[in-house]
Motif scaffolding. Structure first.
Motif, PDB file in Angstrom:
ATOM      1  N   LYS A 151       0.825  -1.209   0.000  1.00  0.00           N
ATOM      2  CA  LYS A 151       0.000   0.000   0.000  1.00  0.00           C
ATOM      3  C   LYS A 151       0.858   1.257   0.000  1.00  0.00           C
ATOM      4  CE  LYS A 151      -4.014  -1.905   2.396  1.00  0.00           C
ATOM      5  NZ  LYS A 151      -4.769  -1.917   3.660  1.00  0.00           N
ATOM      6  N   ARG A 152       1.908   1.252   0.837  1.00  0.00           N
ATOM      7  CA  ARG A 152       2.778   2.436   0.897  1.00  0.00           C
ATOM      8  C   ARG A 152       3.477   2.660  -0.431  1.00  0.00           C
ATOM      9  NH1 ARG A 152       5.487   1.122   6.512  1.00  0.00           N
ATOM     10  NH2 ARG A 152       6.822   0.018   5.069  1.00  0.00           N
ATOM     11  N   MET A 153       3.943   1.570  -1.030  1.00  0.00           N
ATOM     12  CA  MET A 153       4.634   1.701  -2.318  1.00  0.00           C
ATOM     13  C   MET A 153       3.665   2.169  -3.399  1.00  0.00           C
ATOM     14  SD  MET A 153       7.276  -1.507  -2.174  1.00  0.00           S
ATOM     15  CE  MET A 153       8.275  -1.013  -3.583  1.00  0.00           C
ATOM     16  N   ALA A 154       2.446   1.635  -3.385  1.00  0.00           N
ATOM     17  CA  ALA A 154       1.451   2.031  -4.378  1.00  0.00           C
ATOM     18  C   ALA A 154       1.046   3.492  -4.195  1.00  0.00           C
ATOM     19  CB  ALA A 154       0.224   1.133  -4.285  1.00  0.00           C
ATOM     20  N   SER A 155       0.959   3.955  -2.951  1.00  0.00           N
ATOM     21  CA  SER A 155       0.546   5.338  -2.706  1.00  0.00           C
ATOM     22  C   SER A 155       1.621   6.331  -3.129  1.00  0.00           C
ATOM     23  CB  SER A 155       0.207   5.551  -1.230  1.00  0.00           C
ATOM     24  OG  SER A 155       1.377   5.491  -0.443  1.00  0.00           O
ATOM     25  N   LYS A 156       2.869   5.892  -3.205  1.00  0.00           N
ATOM     26  CA  LYS A 156       3.952   6.778  -3.608  1.00  0.00           C
ATOM     27  C   LYS A 156       4.183   6.729  -5.111  1.00  0.00           C
ATOM     28  CE  LYS A 156       6.272   6.667   0.764  1.00  0.00           C
ATOM     29  NZ  LYS A 156       7.513   6.945   1.420  1.00  0.00           N
ATOM     30  N   GLY A 157       3.479   5.849  -5.780  1.00  0.00           N
ATOM     31  CA  GLY A 157       3.670   5.708  -7.216  1.00  0.00           C
ATOM     32  C   GLY A 157       4.997   5.031  -7.503  1.00  0.00           C
ATOM     33  N   LYS A 158       5.504   5.283  -8.678  1.00  0.00           N
ATOM     34  CA  LYS A 158       6.772   4.674  -9.060  1.00  0.00           C
ATOM     35  C   LYS A 158       7.882   5.340  -8.247  1.00  0.00           C
ATOM     36  CE  LYS A 158       9.510   3.308 -12.980  1.00  0.00           C
ATOM     37  NZ  LYS A 158       9.650   3.335 -14.427  1.00  0.00           N
ATOM     38  N   GLN A 159       8.637   4.530  -7.584  1.00  0.00           N
ATOM     39  CA  GLN A 159       9.673   5.023  -6.690  1.00  0.00           C
ATOM     40  C   GLN A 159      11.034   4.650  -7.263  1.00  0.00           C
ATOM     41  OE1 GLN A 159       8.683   4.072  -2.704  1.00  0.00           O
ATOM     42  NE2 GLN A 159      10.725   4.462  -1.953  1.00  0.00           N
ATOM     43  N   GLN A 160      11.952   5.592  -7.292  1.00  0.00           N
ATOM     44  CA  GLN A 160      13.261   5.314  -7.876  1.00  0.00           C
ATOM     45  C   GLN A 160      14.113   4.424  -6.973  1.00  0.00           C
ATOM     46  OE1 GLN A 160      15.123   8.963  -8.995  1.00  0.00           O
ATOM     47  NE2 GLN A 160      13.835   9.189 -10.799  1.00  0.00           N
TER      48      GLN A 160
END
Length: 98
Positions: free
Chosen positions: A74-83
């Motif tokens: 959920k946290r990763m999805a809420s931040k969108g694509k993360q470098q």
């Protein structure tokens, strides 16, 4: 309760009493408990309970780990694509939440 000397002299009587009453006998050495004598079926029953408690603990740990993974997704999805996901994974390992 019996001390080691009494056990040496009356082991048959102590065992008979434990089997008959299903109550454990405490063996003392220098006035301190060192051994419990328990009836075999009572010991086996105790082992089964310990094993069941251990299984329950593993189930709870698995549930918690799955919940942590779901929270991470959920946290990763809420931040969108993360470098760089290294900081997020490090925080998860260390038990920190963002």
């Amino acid at each position: 309760m019996a001390n080691v000397t009494e056990v040496r002299q009356n082991v048959s009587m102590i065992i008979s009493r434990v089997v008959e009453t299903r109550e454990p006998a405490v063996i003392l050495q220098r006035s301190k408990p060192v051994v419990y004598v328990v009836e075999a079926s009572a010991y086996e029953e105790l082992l089964k309970k310990v094993e069941a408690a251990d299984r329950l603990l593993r189930v709870e740990e698995t549930k918690n780990a799955l919940q942590d993974l779901a929270d991470l997704r959920k946290r990763m999805a809420s931040k969108g694509k993360q470098q760089d996901s290294v900081p997020l994974i490090r925080d998860l390992r260390e038990g920190k939440s963002r």
